[in-house]
Design a protein around this motif. Structure first.
Motif, PDB file in Angstrom:
ATOM      1  N   ASP A 148     -12.835   0.196 -50.967  1.00 40.04           N
ATOM      2  CA  ASP A 148     -12.577   0.862 -49.689  1.00 40.04           C
ATOM      3  C   ASP A 148     -13.688   0.573 -48.693  1.00 40.04           C
ATOM      4  OD1 ASP A 148     -10.204   1.920 -50.564  1.00 40.04           O
ATOM      5  OD2 ASP A 148     -11.045   3.860 -51.134  1.00 40.04           O
ATOM      6  N   ARG A 153     -11.920   1.281 -45.237  1.00 44.14           N
ATOM      7  CA  ARG A 153     -10.882   2.289 -45.425  1.00 44.14           C
ATOM      8  C   ARG A 153     -11.514   3.600 -45.873  1.00 44.14           C
ATOM      9  NH1 ARG A 153      -6.852  -0.077 -49.126  1.00 44.14           N
ATOM     10  NH2 ARG A 153      -8.395   0.347 -50.750  1.00 44.14           N
ATOM     11  N   ARG A 155     -10.744   7.036 -47.430  1.00 47.71           N
ATOM     12  CA  ARG A 155      -9.645   7.567 -48.235  1.00 47.71           C
ATOM     13  C   ARG A 155     -10.131   8.767 -49.035  1.00 47.71           C
ATOM     14  NH1 ARG A 155      -7.827   5.962 -53.368  1.00 47.71           N
ATOM     15  NH2 ARG A 155      -9.456   4.358 -53.427  1.00 47.71           N
ATOM     16  N   HIS A 178     -14.101   7.847 -40.409  1.00 45.40           N
ATOM     17  CA  HIS A 178     -13.292   6.698 -39.983  1.00 45.40           C
ATOM     18  C   HIS A 178     -13.885   6.071 -38.722  1.00 45.40           C
ATOM     19  CE1 HIS A 178      -9.864   4.060 -39.537  1.00 45.40           C
ATOM     20  NE2 HIS A 178      -9.824   4.401 -38.262  1.00 45.40           N
ATOM     21  N   GLY A 182     -14.551   3.028 -40.547  1.00 45.34           N
ATOM     22  CA  GLY A 182     -13.191   2.536 -40.672  1.00 45.34           C
ATOM     23  C   GLY A 182     -12.918   1.274 -39.877  1.00 45.34           C
ATOM     24  N   PRO A 186      -6.215   4.466 -39.296  1.00 44.71           N
ATOM     25  CA  PRO A 186      -6.649   5.379 -40.362  1.00 44.71           C
ATOM     26  C   PRO A 186      -5.689   5.361 -41.544  1.00 44.71           C
ATOM     27  CG  PRO A 186      -6.620   6.482 -38.209  1.00 44.71           C
ATOM     28  CD  PRO A 186      -5.911   5.171 -38.041  1.00 44.71           C
ATOM     29  N   ASP A 187      -6.189   5.758 -42.707  1.00 45.31           N
ATOM     30  CA  ASP A 187      -5.362   5.878 -43.903  1.00 45.31           C
ATOM     31  C   ASP A 187      -4.181   6.805 -43.601  1.00 45.31           C
ATOM     32  OD1 ASP A 187      -5.118   5.619 -46.986  1.00 45.31           O
ATOM     33  OD2 ASP A 187      -5.038   7.780 -46.607  1.00 45.31           O
ATOM     34  N   ASP A 189      -1.901   8.449 -45.431  1.00 47.62           N
ATOM     35  CA  ASP A 189      -1.777   9.711 -46.172  1.00 47.62           C
ATOM     36  C   ASP A 189      -2.803  10.728 -45.682  1.00 47.62           C
ATOM     37  OD1 ASP A 189       0.276   8.658 -47.663  1.00 47.62           O
ATOM     38  OD2 ASP A 189      -0.985   8.098 -49.359  1.00 47.62           O
ATOM     39  N   ALA A 190      -4.017  10.261 -45.444  1.00 43.71           N
ATOM     40  CA  ALA A 190      -5.064  11.165 -44.970  1.00 43.71           C
ATOM     41  C   ALA A 190      -4.729  11.700 -43.578  1.00 43.71           C
ATOM     42  CB  ALA A 190      -6.410  10.438 -44.945  1.00 43.71           C
TER      43      ALA A 190
END
Length: 404
Positions: A148, A153, A155, A178, A182, A186-187, A189-190
Motif C-alpha cells: 500500500d 494507497r 487502506r 490520503h 495517497g 481514495p480507497d 471502501d474507506a
C-alpha cells in the motif's frame, strides 16, 4: 506475515542514547521494535521527528529498566502502557503491546499482550502497522502495508465501518493520510464508510476535531482532500461553514503561498476556508476551542477588505502574521511581502508628555492629538525621532493657533 524488507539506515537511528535504550529494553532479544510513523516515513525517505517503539515488556518493567540505565523515564500514559524515555538525542515513546477490550468511538479499554500482530491490528491503516527490529532493521508487515505504501494507497486494517466505530476520529485521519501519502482516488471502501458514518464526528470533542483539521491543513496540498470531503458531506455535521466557495479560496491561497515561497500555514488556510465574517470566524474558533491568539488571528483575517493599506501599516496595526494573512488572502502582489523582511514593529518615539511640553494643555485633547500624530507617523512609514517630534509640533501648533 513477515517480509524480507529491511529498514534503511537513517540519521534518526543514530541519535545519542537510542542504541543504549534499545539495548536495555531487549533490542537484541526481540523484545522491542520501532513502529508507526518512524518506520513508514523512513521507507519513504521522509524526515522523522518522533520515535515510537512497541515492546512485550510490561510498563513497570520498562520504567525500571530505563531508570536503571540512568535515563529519565516519564509515565506519560502508563494506564495505556506508554512510557516516555528521555535520551540525550530526544524523547522516545515506548508502549507495551496491547489489544482492545472495548471501544466506544472515542476511547478504548485495553489489555496488554505479547502478540505483535494483535497489537498491529489495533492500528488504523496498513501503512501505520509496520514494525522494524532495531538491530537488523527487518520489517514486519502483517496487513500488506508495504504494498500500500508503494502504491500510495491508504487502506483501513479490516472492515472500515468497524474501525470507524472503534474511533470516529479515523474518518478525519483517513483524509489526512490520503492527502499526505495517497496517490489517485481514495480507497473506495474507506471513502464509502467515511461518508456513511460522517455523523459520528458529532460525538467527538471539538479539540480532537480541531487538531485533525489543522494537521490536514498542514499538508502540502490539502485542497483535493477537502474537495472529496465536501462532495461526500464529511464536514457538514461539525463544520458546515466550510463550503465550495471556501475551497476555491483555499486553492487560491495555496497558489499564492507557493508564489511567495512560503510553506503551509494551517491557521491561514483555515481562514481561507471561512468567509470574510469576523463574528463567524470568532464563533468557529471558540467552538473548536482554539487558543486566544488563534482566535484573534482568524478574526483579523476574516476582517479583510478590498481596501489597499501599506503592508507595514497593516502589520503595525494588526501584527506581522495577521498582515501576511491579509495580503495572501487578497489579490495584492505577493512581492509586497519583501516590505516586512528585516522589519520589526517600531514604537512611536514620543508620548503625551512631549505634547504637554510643547504647550498642549493636559486633558483628553492630549490622547486625541497623540492618535492623530501616530496616524501621520504611520502614513510616512515610521520616520525617526526628529521627524516624529516635528509632526507632533505641527499638530500642537495647529491646535493652539486659534486660541492666540
Amino acid at each position: 506475515m513477515s517480509t524480507d524488507t529491511y529498514l534503511p539506515d537513517a540519521e534518526w537511528r543514530s541519535r545519542p542514547g537510542l542504541a543504549e535504550l534499545l539495548d536495555v529494553l531487549g533490542g537484541r532479544q526481540g523484545q522491542i521494535r520501532f513502529v508507526g510513523g518512524a518506520v513508514r516515513d523512513t521507507l519513504l525517505s521522509l524526515p522523522v521527528a518522533d520515535i515510537d517503539c512497541a515492546t512485550v515488556l510490561l510498563p513497570q518493567e520498562v520504567l525500571d529498566r530505563v531508570r536503571q540505565a540512568g535515563l529519565k523515564a516519564v509515565p506519560t500514559g502508563i494506564a495505556h502502557g506508554t512510557i516516555t524515555a528521555v535520551t540525550p538525542g530526544g524523547p522516545v515513546e515506548v508502549t507495551t503491546l496491547r489489544r482492545d477490550v472495548s471501544t466506544d468511538g472515542r476511547r478504548a479499554t485495553v489489555a496488554f499482550t505479547e502478540d505483535w500482530q494483535e497489537d498491529a491490528a489495533r492500528r488504523d491503516f496498513t501503512i501505520n502497522a509496520l514494525s522494524a527490529e532495531p538491530v537488523s532493521g527487518r520489517i514486519h508487515d502483517y496487513f500488506g502495508g508495504l504494498a500500500d505504501l508503494c502504491q500510495g494507497r491508504v487502506r483501513f486494517i479490516g472492515e472500515p465501518l468497524t474501525r470507524i466505530a472503534e474511533d470516529h476520529l479515523r474518518i478525519l485521519r483517513f483524509f489526512r493520510f490520503h492527502a499526505r501519502f495517497g496517490k489517485g482516488a481514495p480507497d473506495a471502501d474507506a471513502l464509502a464508510a467515511c461518508a456513511a458514518r460522517a455523523n459520528d464526528l458529532m460525538a467527538l470533542s471539538r479539540e480532537r476535531i480541531a487538531d485533525e483539521l489543522l494537521k490536514l491543513l498542514a499538508v502540502e496540498d490539502p485542497a483535493p482532500a477537502f474537495a472529496t470531503m465536501l462532495e461526500h458531506g464529511i464536514w457538514r455535521p461539525v463544520l458546515p461553514e466550510i463550503d465550495l466557495q471556501g475551497l476555491a479560496r483555499l486553492r487560491a491561497l495555496i497558489e499564492r503561498e507557493r508564489a511567495a515561497g512560503l510553506g503551509p500555514d494551517p491557521l491561514r488556510r483555515l481562514a481561507a476556508l471561512l468567509p470574510p465574517d469576523p463574528p463567524l470566524a470568532t464563533a468557529l474558533a471558540v467552538r473548536l476551542k482554539l487558543s486566544n491568539a488563534a482566535q484573534r488571528r482568524l478574526a483579523a483575517a476574516a476582517g479583510r477588505t478590498e481596501e489597499v493599506e501599506p503592508l507595514r501599516a497593516l502589520a503595525y496595526r494588526l501584527g506581522r502574521e495577521e498582515a501576511i494573512d491579509r495580503l495572501l488572502l487578497s489579490e495584492r502582489d505577493v512581492a509586497a511581502l519583501a516590505e516586512l523582511e528585516g522589519w520589526d514593529r517600531p514604537r512611536l518615539p514620543l508620548g503625551g508628555g512631549d505634547l504637554i511640553a510643547m504647550g498642549l494643555p493636559a486633558g483628553p485633547v492630549v490622547a486625541k492629538t497623540l492618535q492623530a500624530v501616530e496616524a501621520r507617523w504611520i502614513a510616512e512609514d515610521f520616520p525617526a525621532h526628529a521627524r516624529a517630534l516635528a509632526l507632533a509640533q505641527e499638530a500642537v501648533d495647529q491646535l493652539l493657533r486659534p486660541a492666540q
